[in-house]
Design a protein around this motif. Structure first.
Motif, short mmCIF file in Angstrom:
data_model
loop_
_atom_site.label_atom_id
_atom_site.label_comp_id
_atom_site.label_asym_id
_atom_site.label_seq_id
_atom_site.Cartn_x
_atom_site.Cartn_y
_atom_site.Cartn_z
N LEU A 154 0.82 -1.22 0.00
CA LEU A 154 0.00 0.00 0.00
C LEU A 154 0.85 1.27 0.00
CD1 LEU A 154 -2.86 -0.91 2.53
CD2 LEU A 154 -3.00 -0.85 0.04
N ASN A 155 2.17 1.10 0.05
CA ASN A 155 3.08 2.25 0.07
C ASN A 155 2.74 3.22 1.20
OD1 ASN A 155 5.24 3.83 -0.84
ND2 ASN A 155 3.88 5.13 -2.09
N MET A 156 2.54 2.64 2.39
CA MET A 156 2.16 3.46 3.53
C MET A 156 3.37 4.06 4.23
SD MET A 156 -0.75 1.03 5.16
CE MET A 156 -0.75 1.87 6.75
N THR A 157 3.16 5.22 4.77
CA THR A 157 4.22 5.88 5.51
C THR A 157 4.58 5.06 6.76
OG1 THR A 157 4.91 8.04 6.32
CG2 THR A 157 2.69 7.34 6.92
N LEU A 159 -0.74 5.40 11.04
CA LEU A 159 -1.73 6.38 10.58
C LEU A 159 -2.40 7.07 11.77
CD1 LEU A 159 -3.47 4.40 7.68
CD2 LEU A 159 -1.59 6.04 7.53
N LEU A 166 -0.44 10.13 13.04
CA LEU A 166 -0.06 11.24 12.15
C LEU A 166 -0.64 12.56 12.68
CD1 LEU A 166 -0.68 9.60 8.66
CD2 LEU A 166 1.54 10.26 9.61
N LEU A 170 0.05 16.77 8.74
CA LEU A 170 0.32 15.84 7.63
C LEU A 170 -0.94 15.27 7.00
CD1 LEU A 170 3.40 13.84 9.01
CD2 LEU A 170 3.37 15.63 7.26
N THR A 171 -2.07 15.44 7.67
CA THR A 171 -3.29 14.81 7.13
C THR A 171 -4.29 15.82 6.58
OG1 THR A 171 -4.43 14.81 9.27
CG2 THR A 171 -3.11 12.87 8.73
N ARG A 172 -4.02 17.12 6.74
CA ARG A 172 -4.93 18.13 6.20
C ARG A 172 -4.19 19.00 5.20
NH1 ARG A 172 -7.84 21.16 11.03
NH2 ARG A 172 -9.62 21.33 9.62
N PRO A 173 -4.50 18.82 3.93
CA PRO A 173 -3.81 19.62 2.91
C PRO A 173 -4.19 21.10 3.02
CG PRO A 173 -4.95 17.72 1.95
CD PRO A 173 -5.43 17.86 3.35
N GLY A 219 -8.89 15.01 7.01
CA GLY A 219 -7.81 14.23 7.62
C GLY A 219 -8.11 12.75 7.69
N THR A 267 -7.71 9.04 7.19
CA THR A 267 -6.49 8.28 6.91
C THR A 267 -6.76 6.86 6.44
OG1 THR A 267 -6.34 7.78 9.26
CG2 THR A 267 -4.94 9.55 8.45
N TYR A 282 -7.15 12.11 -5.43
CA TYR A 282 -6.83 13.27 -4.59
C TYR A 282 -5.85 12.90 -3.48
CZ TYR A 282 -10.67 15.79 -6.86
OH TYR A 282 -11.46 16.41 -7.77
N ARG A 325 -2.43 12.81 -4.78
CA ARG A 325 -1.96 14.15 -5.10
C ARG A 325 -1.67 14.98 -3.85
NH1 ARG A 325 -5.15 18.28 -9.17
NH2 ARG A 325 -4.24 20.23 -8.42
N LEU A 326 -2.53 14.87 -2.86
CA LEU A 326 -2.47 15.79 -1.72
C LEU A 326 -1.84 15.18 -0.47
CD1 LEU A 326 -6.09 17.20 -2.07
CD2 LEU A 326 -3.98 18.40 -2.68
N ARG A 327 -1.75 13.87 -0.44
CA ARG A 327 -1.35 13.26 0.83
C ARG A 327 -0.18 12.29 0.68
NH1 ARG A 327 -5.90 12.92 4.23
NH2 ARG A 327 -4.75 11.36 5.34
N ASP A 354 8.59 11.44 1.86
CA ASP A 354 9.24 10.14 1.65
C ASP A 354 8.63 9.39 0.46
OD1 ASP A 354 6.77 9.69 2.79
OD2 ASP A 354 7.50 8.40 4.41
N GLY A 355 7.67 10.05 -0.22
CA GLY A 355 7.03 9.39 -1.36
C GLY A 355 5.98 8.38 -0.95
N LYS A 356 5.70 8.30 0.35
CA LYS A 356 4.72 7.33 0.83
C LYS A 356 3.44 8.05 1.27
CE LYS A 356 8.17 4.03 2.45
NZ LYS A 356 8.69 3.35 3.64
N GLY A 357 2.35 7.31 1.27
CA GLY A 357 1.06 7.90 1.57
C GLY A 357 0.79 8.01 3.06
N THR A 358 0.09 9.08 3.44
CA THR A 358 -0.35 9.24 4.83
C THR A 358 -1.77 8.68 4.96
OG1 THR A 358 -1.21 11.43 4.37
CG2 THR A 358 1.05 11.30 5.20
N TYR A 359 -2.01 7.57 4.28
CA TYR A 359 -3.35 6.99 4.25
C TYR A 359 -3.24 5.55 3.78
CZ TYR A 359 -2.66 7.59 -0.73
OH TYR A 359 -2.15 7.52 -2.00
N ALA A 360 -4.34 4.83 3.95
CA ALA A 360 -4.45 3.49 3.36
C ALA A 360 -5.83 3.36 2.75
CB ALA A 360 -4.23 2.41 4.42
N VAL A 361 -5.89 2.88 1.53
CA VAL A 361 -7.17 2.58 0.90
C VAL A 361 -7.18 1.09 0.56
CG1 VAL A 361 -8.76 3.07 -0.99
CG2 VAL A 361 -7.30 4.90 -0.10
#
Lengths: 346, 613
Positions: free
Chosen positions: A316-319, A323, A326, A330-333, B238, B240, B260, B263-265, B269-276
């Motif tokens: 999932l390429n997660m940070t 989560l 966070l 980092l979670t509100r653009p 926010g 996640t 989105y 693009r926005l999150r 580090d090139g990694k997402g601050t979320y999981a779908v």
């Protein structure tokens, strides 16, 4: 005032006593295999010095699913709905990748009502210790066959099971679990070694524990009774777990054993017993399970281990930060970023 | 007698039709998958660019290719963007529906059609413009395989001529629609649009009444569908964690959200601050959401009625164990598979009490894209503050159609993450009881798994539990717990979004509605006043539990019409559970449930009819 020195309490490597790993008093039947599993969990987590509050326990519904209340009271627990522990655990582990997740379910939970969630969980390789306390029977509803009952097994009331059984280990190997084992609740040493390996493994571990039901499935004609399992148990190999924090020089034992290095640096030493078996060979694992069914053997051990496949966090390429931890920054653009999007849509 | 370009029968016996500017509805009938969506959006966007308030509604089949589809564009200088019941201007491209579509038009309306359909043989009381599309498409598109797709762009050009749309606006809209990566396709289509315009300019001699003139009605507005707006709202709230299972009409919500989010999150580090996670079904989706929320993520799912039905057991668990969850229900027509591509407010009642036992769940009702955006944030705050599942009930009309929207404001308030105890709190307090109502609002304090403190843990269970989260079957513990949940629901009543109320002087009649009924409701209020001199008041419910203001509104009026987009009057029925018998006696139910977005004329006629009784 007495000055008698109190003897120092026995603690593990992080300074906790075994009582810190205990749970509430069990309400399961005396002699239930599940209680032995809970005891092994307490011992193993204590011995490995896992911080209990970093563990999250999950279960579905049924006798087995009550057991998370009987170990690690200092860990958060979630007794969810029937057959759905897999999804709840998946969500929780994705929310906090620093947790050590332990799922305890039964054969009804996993192999019947929750089979959909089980097989899809297998495809993801999310780090979890998934334990099936497998007794081939529905206990809480008083003795119906489950989907893991062997073909030809007899119920307590004398009914014959004429449905083919569903082998959770075979499914696990086929569909992507990266540590797949079967053991017996009465085999203390093997169960401990497998649990330790699963804790050290960063991937999905499926542990099918044959855990006899003393009340509804411990009679003659049952293929999951204590007597039957003891008689038909064939260990695939002997397992030794050498934890990463023990500074022991590992000497290779030529020809007789195979070492598998786990993600945390611990080593699983697989010692040969009678047959040559490489637990990293997927085809061999599938073969051994099919042969066991033909020979009516209860083969136990770690059928398959794969430390090379990427886990679900990577997929999932997660940070790296959980989560749940966070910060808002980092979670509100920004408003600017939104203005840009709206301008594009004008 | 048949009508042709030169011989026209007109309403009123041949008089020049009265010019109607920026106030009509236009419908395009095509076959699904023929590329008509692009032409329709370009047309709508061109009108939007002219500053004219406009809406576009797609009536499409549950099918990939071939079944009939209709796209309705409404231009309204008054800003009425709900569906207009009557079609003023029809473009008939689909042989399968053309005859029926033609026969349903009111006399005097305009019909543009594909010449071989010979619709002129059917009626003589319409203004007809037959267009030889096949003859025009050849020169415009040398590649025969693409002709079917390009053909539809020709009517954009014809309509630009007939309706006075500046071709510059068509050009701009067209290139925007295709984007910078598809310039070749855009050029091909532009050629087709020009061919249509040029042909019309040379050949169409009829006068028809409907025209467009530039105005300034779309200042700062942009075009977006409700699903994209909700998706952006969730990203900005926010969120996640998302788990979902594809289902029309909600799929595009999560699909756009993923775009989105990327693009926005995406962090440095090139990694997402979320999981779908695309789960195996809706049971797993909501299970994952509950697990993630329990562990402290802002978690959501999006689905439609059939998915919500599957989520039922889990939603009851979250209610009974005090776990947040945001569930977006883009409602479609039920029961069962129903009409998957048509709209309905059909899940109000079932969502309010989803799952077995006594349950109550808050629902938010956005009426347009702005509220899709803002209510996403409000839903997360409510869910986490009150530790309970919150539904956002949009519908297919809002979710899948494009709307002209005012800009979305980003909230400057911090997120409300609710009562979560940290390890420092635990150190100070020494411990906590998970389900104890310390503050009297029905909401206990929780800890997240992984909290670094020996006193942090508790056991979550869907079975009976006491304040300490211990297993309990004691009657007092059960009652104590469910009564606390009732208190919590009352607290939500006062914290949920407030209604939109619009009272006219001297109004004795009120109208109550929710969600996408807003546009039709306000327009009907205007019609009743202008056409019948009947002042009414409108009350738009923005959340369930219903606000206390509703009592006051009912008290102020003699009769109150509850407008529902479902057969059973669900908004109305839910009121009957809440309100006093005296207030219930003043309610009248109006129900619209043919799968089409609600229209003002139907409400107006029904209220007029009932008031005359």
């Amino acid at each position: 005032m007495s000055t008698t020195a109190v003897p120092p309490k026995k603690t593990n490597r992080i300074g906790l006593e075994v009582l810190h790993y205990k749970g509430s008093k069990t309400t399961l039947c005396a002699g239930c295999g599940h209680n032995a599993v809970s005891e092994r969990i307490v011992e193993v987590f204590y011995e490995m010095g896992v911080q209990p509050w970093k563990v999250a326990k999950f279960s579905g519904i049924g006798c087995s699913s009550k057991s998370p209340a009987y170990f690690l009271n200092l860990a958060h627990g979630f007794n969810s709905v029937h057959g759905r522990a897999a999804s709840v655990a998946t969500g929780a582990m994705l929310a906090n990748r620093d947790l050590l997740g332990v799922v305890v379910t039964g054969d009804g939970d996993t192999a019947s009502i929750g089979i959909g969630q089980f097989v899809h969980m297998l495809r993801r390789n999310l780090p979890l210790v998934y334990i099936i306390e497998d007794n081939g029977v529905y206990g809480l509803t008083k003795g119906q066959f489950s989907a893991t009952s062997d073909y030809g097994a007899k119920s307590k009331g004398g009914a014959l099971n004429e449905m083919h059984k569903l082998d959770c280990c075979l499914l696990g190997i086929e569909l992507g679990a990266t540590l797949v084992a079967r053991t017996f609740s009465g085999d203390k040493k093997q169960l401990q070694a497998i649990l330790k390996a699963a804790i050290a493994h960063k991937g999905l571990s499926i542990i099918d524990v044959i855990s006899p039901c003393v009340t509804f499935n411990d009679h003659a004609g049952s293929t999951m009774s204590y007597a039957y399992v003891k008689e038909h148990d064939v260990a695939l190999h002997e397992l030794d777990f050498i934890p990463h924090y023990e500074d022991i020089h590992l000497e290779m034992e030529e020809g007789d054993s195979q070492d598998v290095t786990l993600h945390d640096g611990s080593v699983l030493r697989v010692k040969k017993l009678g047959r040559d078996y490489d637990p990293t060979d997927k085809m061999a694992a599938i073969r051994v399970l099919h042969e066991a069914e033909e020979k009516q053997e209860v083969v136990t051990g770690i059928f398959y281990i794969n430390t090379q496949t990427k886990d679900f966090y990577e997929t999932l390429n997660m940070t790296d930060t959980p989560l749940a931890a966070l910060p808002e920054t980092l979670t509100r653009p920004s408003q600017e970023a939104l203005d840009e999007i709206m301008e594009e849509l004008r | 007698m048949s009508t042709t370009l030169t011989s026209l029968a007109r309403e009123g016996g041949g008089a020049v039709p009265q010019r109607i500017v920026n106030d009509f509805s236009l419908q395009v009938a095509t076959a699904n998958g023929s590329g008509s969506q692009t032409s329709n959006i370009v047309l709508m966007r061109a009108i939007f660019q002219m500053g004219i308030p406009v809406s576009g509604k797609n009536m499409f089949p549950s099918n990939i290719q071939g079944l009939p589809t209709w796209f309705t564009i409404r231009a309204s200088k008054h800003g009425w963007i709900g569906r207009k019941k009557e079609v003023d201007f029809l473009v008939a491209m689909n042989p399968e529906t053309a005859r029926q579509d033609c026969l349903e038009l009111e006399p005097g309306r305009v019909l543009v059609y594909d010449e071989p359909l010979k619709l002129n043989e059917l009626r003589s009381d319409l203004i007809m413009v037959p267009v030889p599309f096949d003859k025009l498409v050849g020169p415009a598109c040398p590649e025969p395989k693409l002709r079917k797709l390009v053909k539809n762009m020709i009517y954009d050009g014809v309509l630009a001529f007939l309706l006075d749309i500046d071709m510059e606006e068509i050009h701009k809209a067209l290139f925007k629609q295709f984007g910078p990566k598809k310039v070749k396709a855009a050029e091909l289509n532009w050629g087709a649009a020009q061919a249509g315009f040029n042909w019309a300019q040379e050949n169409v001699k009829v006068e028809q009444p409907y025209h467009l003139e530039r105005m300034d009605g779309n200042k700062d507005k942009f075009i977006i569908d409700g699903n994209a707006a909700t998706a952006l709202g969730c990203v900005y709230a926010g969120c996640t964690f998302v788990a979902w299972y594809p289902i029309t009409p909600s799929s595009t919500l999560v699909e756009q959200m993923m775009v989105y989010l990327r693009r926005l999150r995406t962090g440095p580090d090139g990694k997402g601050t979320y999981a779908v996670v695309q789960a195996e079904d809706e049971l797993a989706s909501i299970g994952m959401v509950i697990g993630a929320s329990w562990a402290g993520a802002r978690a959501m799912t999006a689905t439609s009625g059939p998915g919500v039905s599957l989520m039922s057991e889990f939603v009851g668990l979250a209610y009974y164990t005090d776990i947040p969850a945001v569930i977006v229900d883009v409602q479609r027509v039920g029961p069962s598979t129903g009409l998957p591509t048509r709209t309905m407010q059909g899940d109000i009642l079932s969502n309010a009490v989803l799952s077995h036992g006594d349950t109550r769940h808050p629902i938010l009702f956005p009426s347009g894209p702005e509220e899709c955006f803002s209510m996403a944030g409000e839903a997360f705050d409510l869910a986490e503050h009150f530790q309970t599942p919150v539904f956002i009930n949009t519908d297919l009309d809002l979710g899948m159609n494009v709307w002209a929207s005012d800009p979305f404001p980003v909230s400057d308030q911090p997120l409300n993450r609710g009562k979560v105890l940290s390890s420092d709190d635990l150190e100070r307090l020494g411990g906590f009881e998970r389900y104890r109502d310390v503050d009297g609002d029905g909401v206990g304090y929780r800890t997240l798994p992984g909290t670094n403190h020996p006193a942090a843990s508790y056991f979550t269970r869907g079975s009976g539990h006491n304040e300490k989260a211990q297993y309990s079957e004691r009657p007092e513990d059960y009652v104590n717990n469910v009564d606390r949940l009732t208190r919590k629901f009352e607290s939500i009543r006062h914290a949920a979004p407030r209604p939109e109320v619009n009272c006219l002087d001297g109004a004795k009649i009120g109208m109550v509605y929710c969600g996408t009924s807003r546009e039709a409701g306000l327009e009907s209020q205007d019609q009743l006043m202008r056409e019948y001199n009947m002042p009414t008041s409108t009350f738009r419910v923005r959340a369930y539990p219903y606000p206390d203001e509703l009592n006051e509104f009912i008290d102020r009026h003699e009769r109150v019409y509850i407008v529902d987009q479902n057969r059973d009057g669900q908004l109305h029925q839910l009121m009957q559970l809440d309100l006093t018998p005296a207030r219930v006696a003043k309610l009248r139910s109006l129900r619209y449930y043919n799968g089409l977005p609600i229209d003002a004329r139907s409400i107006t006629d029904d209220i007029r009819g009932k008031e005359a009784e």
